[in-house]
Design a protein around this motif. Structure first.
Motif, PDB file in Angstrom:
ATOM      1  N   GLN A  19       0.620  -1.263  -0.140  1.00 22.96           N
ATOM      2  CA  GLN A  19       0.036   0.157  -0.055  1.00 22.96           C
ATOM      3  C   GLN A  19       0.945   1.357  -0.044  1.00 22.96           C
ATOM      4  OE1 GLN A  19      -3.714  -0.204   0.289  1.00 22.96           O
ATOM      5  NE2 GLN A  19      -3.206   1.727  -0.574  1.00 22.96           N
ATOM      6  N   ALA A  22       2.485   1.842  -3.460  1.00 21.89           N
ATOM      7  CA  ALA A  22       1.393   2.139  -4.662  1.00 21.89           C
ATOM      8  C   ALA A  22       1.180   3.330  -4.788  1.00 21.89           C
ATOM      9  CB  ALA A  22       0.221   1.169  -4.518  1.00 21.89           C
TER      10      ALA A  22
ATOM     11  N   GLU B  15       2.063   1.050 -10.151  1.00 21.15           N
ATOM     12  CA  GLU B  15       1.269   1.568  -9.373  1.00 21.15           C
ATOM     13  C   GLU B  15      -0.176   0.545  -8.903  1.00 21.15           C
ATOM     14  OE1 GLU B  15       2.277   3.482 -11.554  1.00 21.15           O
ATOM     15  OE2 GLU B  15       3.619   5.251 -10.431  1.00 21.15           O
ATOM     16  N   LEU B  18       0.725  -2.854  -7.358  1.00 25.25           N
ATOM     17  CA  LEU B  18       1.136  -2.717  -6.010  1.00 25.25           C
ATOM     18  C   LEU B  18      -0.361  -2.474  -5.263  1.00 25.25           C
ATOM     19  CD1 LEU B  18       4.400  -0.795  -6.120  1.00 25.25           C
ATOM     20  CD2 LEU B  18       4.263  -3.114  -5.663  1.00 25.25           C
ATOM     21  N   GLN B  19      -1.256  -1.820  -5.749  1.00 21.17           N
ATOM     22  CA  GLN B  19      -2.418  -1.378  -5.188  1.00 21.17           C
ATOM     23  C   GLN B  19      -3.663  -2.641  -5.273  1.00 21.17           C
ATOM     24  OE1 GLN B  19      -3.506   1.838  -4.243  1.00 21.17           O
ATOM     25  NE2 GLN B  19      -4.717   0.724  -3.169  1.00 21.17           N
TER      26      GLN B  19
END
Lengths: 101, 101
Positions: A19, A22, B15, B18-19
């Protein structure tokens, strides 16, 4: 100033690390720290955001266990917890840093 | 049913990956797919959540480029895009799967 709190190795959680990583701004911080090595003043990292947003992002990274932050005079010095992350999640940080998009 | 949309390799963004991974339920899905290999019915993965939440999580993983989903009769078959992720972010998925906490 009191020392800032950091999670110990066994307190770091993969969901929090992912998190924290990200986000484009936080990824920029992490990439900069990885390039420059130890002891970077958080405020010296070039980001097109205000001070309070920067502080928020650095705190998110610190609380997740991604960076270590210490006070030095009026500056806050950031260091990537690369050894800790490599020990817990071997390959993760290298994969993230290798990302071209 | 029309084929589901999946991002091409050059459309996958770190991103978003990862999220997508930064959630305990989605991590459980990814771990299960990694263990079982190709062709797992999304609905067969044991999760203590309802069908609509499961559908949401699988969609998030698909749209980020983490899993491939295809319809087979009334089932949806999930496969981890391991080769694609390893090509883009070498080590990342291995590090995430190695996580004990």
């Amino acid at each position: 100033m009191d020392a800032l709190e950091h999670p110990a190795l066994d307190e770091i959680r993969i969901e929090a690390v992912l998190q924290a990583l990200a986000d484009p701004m936080r990824l920029t911080i992490v990439r900069t720290l990885a390039e420059r090595g130890t002891g970077v003043a958080c405020g010296s990292i070039e980001l097109s955001i205000g001070k309070s947003t920067r502080t928020h992002h650095v705190r998110t990274l610190r609380e997740a266990g991604v960076v270590h932050v210490r006070a030095e005079g009026t500056s806050r010095i950031c260091t990537l917890r690369r050894d800790d992350l490599d020990a817990l999640y071997p390959g993760l940080l290298g994969g993230v840093l290798a990302a071209e998009h």
